[in-house]
Design a protein around this motif. Structure first.
Motif, short mmCIF file in Angstrom:
data_model
loop_
_atom_site.label_atom_id
_atom_site.label_comp_id
_atom_site.label_asym_id
_atom_site.label_seq_id
_atom_site.Cartn_x
_atom_site.Cartn_y
_atom_site.Cartn_z
N LEU A 238 0.83 -1.20 0.00
CA LEU A 238 0.00 0.00 0.00
C LEU A 238 0.86 1.25 0.00
O LEU A 238 1.88 1.30 0.68
CB LEU A 238 -0.90 -0.03 1.24
CG LEU A 238 -1.80 1.17 1.55
CD1 LEU A 238 -3.01 0.68 2.31
CD2 LEU A 238 -1.08 2.22 2.37
N LEU A 239 0.44 2.21 -0.79
CA LEU A 239 1.12 3.51 -0.83
C LEU A 239 0.05 4.59 -0.70
O LEU A 239 -0.93 4.59 -1.44
CB LEU A 239 1.85 3.67 -2.17
CG LEU A 239 2.44 5.05 -2.47
CD1 LEU A 239 3.69 5.27 -1.66
CD2 LEU A 239 2.75 5.18 -3.95
N LYS A 240 0.22 5.45 0.28
CA LYS A 240 -0.73 6.57 0.43
C LYS A 240 0.03 7.86 0.17
O LYS A 240 1.07 8.10 0.78
CB LYS A 240 -1.33 6.56 1.83
CG LYS A 240 -2.42 7.59 2.02
CD LYS A 240 -3.14 7.38 3.32
CE LYS A 240 -4.10 8.52 3.59
NZ LYS A 240 -4.78 8.38 4.88
N ASN A 241 -0.50 8.63 -0.72
CA ASN A 241 0.14 9.87 -1.14
C ASN A 241 -0.82 11.03 -0.89
O ASN A 241 -1.82 11.18 -1.57
CB ASN A 241 0.48 9.74 -2.64
CG ASN A 241 1.23 10.94 -3.18
OD1 ASN A 241 1.43 11.93 -2.47
ND2 ASN A 241 1.64 10.84 -4.44
N SER A 242 -0.52 11.83 0.11
CA SER A 242 -1.34 13.01 0.39
C SER A 242 -0.63 14.22 -0.18
O SER A 242 0.50 14.52 0.19
CB SER A 242 -1.52 13.18 1.90
OG SER A 242 -2.31 12.13 2.40
N SER A 243 -1.32 14.89 -1.09
CA SER A 243 -0.67 16.00 -1.76
C SER A 243 -1.58 17.22 -1.80
O SER A 243 -2.79 17.12 -1.57
CB SER A 243 -0.29 15.59 -3.19
OG SER A 243 -1.45 15.21 -3.90
N SER A 244 -0.96 18.33 -2.11
CA SER A 244 -1.69 19.58 -2.26
C SER A 244 -1.12 20.24 -3.50
O SER A 244 0.09 20.51 -3.56
CB SER A 244 -1.47 20.45 -1.02
OG SER A 244 -2.07 21.70 -1.22
N GLY A 245 -1.94 20.46 -4.50
CA GLY A 245 -1.41 20.95 -5.76
C GLY A 245 -0.52 19.87 -6.34
O GLY A 245 -0.92 18.71 -6.41
N ASN A 246 0.70 20.25 -6.69
CA ASN A 246 1.62 19.23 -7.21
C ASN A 246 2.62 18.79 -6.15
O ASN A 246 3.54 18.03 -6.45
CB ASN A 246 2.38 19.78 -8.42
CG ASN A 246 1.49 19.89 -9.64
OD1 ASN A 246 0.63 19.03 -9.86
ND2 ASN A 246 1.66 20.94 -10.42
N SER A 247 2.44 19.26 -4.91
CA SER A 247 3.42 18.94 -3.88
C SER A 247 2.93 17.86 -2.93
O SER A 247 1.79 17.89 -2.46
CB SER A 247 3.75 20.18 -3.05
OG SER A 247 3.65 21.33 -3.82
N VAL A 248 3.82 16.93 -2.66
CA VAL A 248 3.52 15.90 -1.68
C VAL A 248 3.53 16.53 -0.28
O VAL A 248 4.43 17.32 0.03
CB VAL A 248 4.58 14.77 -1.74
CG1 VAL A 248 4.34 13.75 -0.63
CG2 VAL A 248 4.55 14.09 -3.10
N VAL A 249 2.53 16.25 0.52
CA VAL A 249 2.49 16.75 1.89
C VAL A 249 3.07 15.68 2.82
O VAL A 249 3.96 15.94 3.62
CB VAL A 249 1.07 17.14 2.32
CG1 VAL A 249 1.05 17.63 3.76
CG2 VAL A 249 0.51 18.21 1.39
N ASN B 170 5.61 -0.36 -3.84
CA ASN B 170 4.99 0.85 -3.26
C ASN B 170 6.03 1.90 -2.96
O ASN B 170 6.09 2.46 -1.87
CB ASN B 170 4.19 0.49 -2.00
CG ASN B 170 5.02 -0.14 -0.90
OD1 ASN B 170 6.09 -0.70 -1.17
ND2 ASN B 170 4.56 -0.06 0.33
N ALA B 171 6.86 2.17 -3.97
CA ALA B 171 7.96 3.13 -3.80
C ALA B 171 7.47 4.55 -3.93
O ALA B 171 6.56 4.83 -4.69
CB ALA B 171 9.05 2.85 -4.83
N PHE B 172 8.11 5.42 -3.18
CA PHE B 172 7.77 6.83 -3.30
C PHE B 172 8.73 7.54 -4.22
O PHE B 172 9.90 7.25 -4.25
CB PHE B 172 7.81 7.49 -1.91
CG PHE B 172 6.53 8.19 -1.61
CD1 PHE B 172 5.52 7.53 -0.95
CD2 PHE B 172 6.33 9.50 -2.02
CE1 PHE B 172 4.32 8.17 -0.70
CE2 PHE B 172 5.14 10.14 -1.77
CZ PHE B 172 4.12 9.48 -1.11
C1 LIG Z 1 2.23 11.92 -5.17
O1 LIG Z 1 1.37 12.94 -5.62
C2 LIG Z 1 2.04 14.02 -6.26
C3 LIG Z 1 1.01 15.09 -6.57
O2 LIG Z 1 -0.01 14.58 -7.39
C4 LIG Z 1 2.74 13.50 -7.51
O3 LIG Z 1 3.45 14.54 -8.12
C5 LIG Z 1 3.70 12.39 -7.13
O4 LIG Z 1 4.26 11.83 -8.31
C6 LIG Z 1 2.98 11.31 -6.35
N1 LIG Z 1 3.96 10.32 -5.90
C7 LIG Z 1 3.70 9.02 -5.93
C8 LIG Z 1 4.80 8.14 -5.47
O5 LIG Z 1 2.63 8.56 -6.29
#
Ligand SMILES: *[C@@H]1O[C@H](CO)[C@@H](O)[C@H](O)[C@H]1NC(C)=O
Ligand SMILES: *[C@@H]1O[C@H](CO)[C@@H](O)[C@H](O)[C@H]1NC(C)=O
Length: 99
Positions: free
Chosen positions: A52-63, A97-99
């Motif tokens: 599992l990978l959870k990606n919380s972002s705002s605009g284009n930036s990862v929070v 599930n790499a970031f």
């Molecule tokens: C996380 O979300 C941001 C914003 O949408 C995106 O730029 C980034 O590639 C994402 N990263 C992953 C690992 O999904």
């Protein structure tokens, strides 16, 4: 002979079970730069489980992010005001599930 065959099958099934194991990255808090706050470790997904990978972002930036193993993993996207939380699951390869 029957006993040897049984042992052989047992070893084979253990080996296959080992080969089928799925390993994932585990981090309780992924920082915006993709590094882990604390130690990033590995977890072994339960049978039928996924990474599992959870990606919380705002605009284009990862929070912040989150990585773990899950038995019941569901792709979900939640938007709350400016925050976009995307949960994605994978099992195609170890540590997918790499970031
Ligand atoms: C996380 O979300 C941001 C914003 O949408 C995106 O730029 C980034 O590639 C994402 N990263 C992953 C690992 O999904
Ligand atoms: C979940 O999303 C991943 C990519 O983010 C995709 O590869 C996978 O097929 C999706 N799983 C389901 C059940 O939709």
């Amino acid at each position: 002979m029957g006993k040897h065959l049984l042992l052989l099958l047992l070893n084979l099934s253990l080996l296959l079970g080992f080969l089928q194991a799925l390993y994932c990255q585990k981090c309780a808090y992924v920082k915006p730069d993709g590094s882990c706050l604390g130690q990033r470790t590995a977890c072994r997904a339960p049978d039928q489980g996924e990474c599992l990978l959870k990606n919380s972002s705002s605009g284009n930036s990862v929070v912040f992010g989150f990585q773990d193993c899950r038995l019941m993993c569901h792709n979900v996207t939640i938007r709350r005001r400016v925050l976009l939380a995307v949960t994605s699951c994978c099992k195609d390869r170890d540590f997918c599930n790499a970031f």
